[in-house]
Design a protein around this motif. Structure first.
Motif, short mmCIF file in Angstrom:
data_model
loop_
_atom_site.label_atom_id
_atom_site.label_comp_id
_atom_site.label_asym_id
_atom_site.label_seq_id
_atom_site.Cartn_x
_atom_site.Cartn_y
_atom_site.Cartn_z
N UNK A 70 -8.89 -2.35 2.12
CA UNK A 70 -8.16 -1.08 2.08
C UNK A 70 -6.71 -1.31 1.73
N UNK A 71 -6.13 -0.34 1.02
CA UNK A 71 -4.72 -0.44 0.67
C UNK A 71 -3.83 -0.14 1.87
N UNK A 109 -10.90 -7.29 -8.74
CA UNK A 109 -9.44 -7.23 -8.86
C UNK A 109 -8.78 -6.69 -7.59
N UNK A 110 -7.51 -7.04 -7.43
CA UNK A 110 -6.72 -6.57 -6.31
C UNK A 110 -6.25 -5.15 -6.58
N UNK A 111 -6.09 -4.37 -5.53
CA UNK A 111 -5.57 -3.01 -5.67
C UNK A 111 -4.10 -3.00 -6.03
N UNK A 112 -3.67 -1.94 -6.72
CA UNK A 112 -2.26 -1.83 -7.10
C UNK A 112 -1.38 -1.44 -5.92
N UNK A 113 -0.10 -1.80 -5.99
CA UNK A 113 0.84 -1.48 -4.92
C UNK A 113 1.27 -0.03 -5.01
N UNK A 114 1.64 0.55 -3.85
CA UNK A 114 2.15 1.91 -3.83
C UNK A 114 3.50 1.99 -4.52
N UNK A 115 3.90 3.21 -4.86
CA UNK A 115 5.16 3.40 -5.58
C UNK A 115 5.91 4.59 -4.98
N UNK A 116 7.09 4.86 -5.56
CA UNK A 116 7.92 5.97 -5.07
C UNK A 116 7.23 7.31 -5.31
N UNK A 136 -0.98 1.75 -0.97
CA UNK A 136 -1.58 0.80 -1.90
C UNK A 136 -3.02 1.19 -2.23
N UNK A 137 -3.48 0.82 -3.41
CA UNK A 137 -4.86 1.12 -3.81
C UNK A 137 -5.84 0.13 -3.17
N UNK A 138 -7.10 0.53 -3.05
CA UNK A 138 -8.10 -0.36 -2.46
C UNK A 138 -8.46 -1.47 -3.45
N UNK A 176 -6.71 1.69 -7.81
CA UNK A 176 -7.80 0.93 -7.20
C UNK A 176 -8.15 -0.27 -8.06
N UNK A 177 -8.49 -1.38 -7.41
CA UNK A 177 -8.90 -2.57 -8.16
C UNK A 177 -10.20 -2.32 -8.91
#
Length: 335
Positions: free
Chosen positions: A125-126, A71-78, A42-44, A85-86
């Motif tokens: 931290x993500x 802003x909230x960090x973005x979620x990880x992906x495949x 996940x992004x910070x 990052x937010x």
């Protein structure tokens, strides 16, 4: 700028963004069976960042906005892709602003340079994706970390005017008039106490295109350090001045006593203020003839007035000793 628009103290609530979640994705592709975990991190979360801005000289822009959240960090992906990052939130502050913790009162940071940046609240931290947790005994972990919470705090922004010379004196001593004469500033001038309700800045033009900044600090009265009159609300602005110019009117009942009262109030507020250069001006000298002026000089010299600080008779109305005053101030600033 009007008096109501001058804001030098404000409280704000800050929240940085939460970190994004790690992914639990398992790789699936044609002809590749059981590809294993490939979930990204996940992004910070976004930071809250303070930034110095020399074009600001008041905290007025916080009058209607005192809550800031990034802003909230973005979620990880495949395919092990990390989340975005937010977005950071930048808060511009005028130079000379002190940042304090609202609960403890401790100083966190002082903004002194244009463009300087300081991260006041770090984003969370993500979380790590599931591919971090694979091992020989755990080949298909189906879990990942959640993002960490962001930080939150209540902060106090306290601005202190940056000027070379600070005018110190009782109400109606002629500080605003002096400022209007030796600079291009246009402070409010009237024949009653506490005419000035906010610090006024002016640039003094000196010889050979040189200049220095002088600040008119609202009037101090006896007991100001204890909250009387305008209280110690504006005494903080004197802390940034390298030279203090005491202004005492010639028609005062006791010139030495007025100086002692002013000095005592500064000492009670912050004893370190007494370490600054001091210069005394006896204003409204146009009311005196030469004989009376010489008599007052003899009395002041015999009493050892002003603790050895240099003094001068001036008159803003008749321009008496205005150029000499500039010369003395420039000399003190460059010693």
């Amino acid at each position: 700028m009007t008096e109501g628009n001058f804001v030098d103290y404000t409280k704000v609530h800050l929240e940085s963004g939460r970190g994004g979640k790690g992914s639990t994705h398992l790789h699936r592709e044609k002809y590749i069976d059981k590809g294993g975990p490939d979930g990204g991190d996940g992004g910070r979360g976004g930071h809250i960042i303070l930034r110095g801005n020399k074009n600001l000289w008041t905290l007025y822009h916080f009058k209607y906005k005192r809550h800031f959240k990034s802003a909230q960090g973005g979620n990880g992906a495949k395919q092990r892709r990390t989340g975005e990052d937010g977005e950071d939130v930048y808060i511009d502050l005028p130079l000379g602003t002190v940042v304090k913790d609202s609960e403890t009162g401790n100083v966190i940071y002082e903004m002194l340079e244009d463009g300087a940046e300081y991260i006041l609240c770090e984003g969370g931290k993500g979380g790590r994706g599931n591919w971090h947790f694979k091992s020989s005994t755990r080949q298909t972990p189906r879990y990942a970390q959640q993002g960490m919470e962001g930080n939150s705090m209540d902060a106090v922004f306290e601005m202190k005017v940056l000027a070379d010379v600070g005018l110190v004196g009782f109400p109606n001593a002629g500080k605003s008039t002096l400022l209007s004469v030796i600079t291009s500033a246009k402070p409010k001038i009237a024949n009653y106490e506490f005419t000035t309700l906010k610090p006024n800045l002016g640039i003094v033009e000196y010889r050979d295109f040189k200049s220095f900044v002088i600040a008119d600090i609202p009037g101090i009265i006896e007991g100001a350090a204890d909250g009387k009159g305008l209280g110690h609300r504006f005494l903080r602005h004197i802390e940034r001045n390298s030279t203090l110019l005491f202004l005492i009117p010639a028609d005062a009942d006791d010139i030495s006593a007025e100086y002692d009262v002013l000095l005592n109030e500064l000492k009670k507020y912050n004893p370190e203020l007494l370490d600054k250069n001091r210069f005394v001006c006896i204003s409204k000298a146009d009311m005196l003839d030469e004989e009376l002026m010489e008599q007052m000089k003899e009395e002041l010299d015999s009493e050892g007035a002003f603790d050895g600080a240099p003094y001068m008779f001036i008159s803003s109305l008749s321009q008496f000793h205005m150029q000499e005053l500039k010369d003395r101030l420039w000399q003190m600033l460059n010693e």
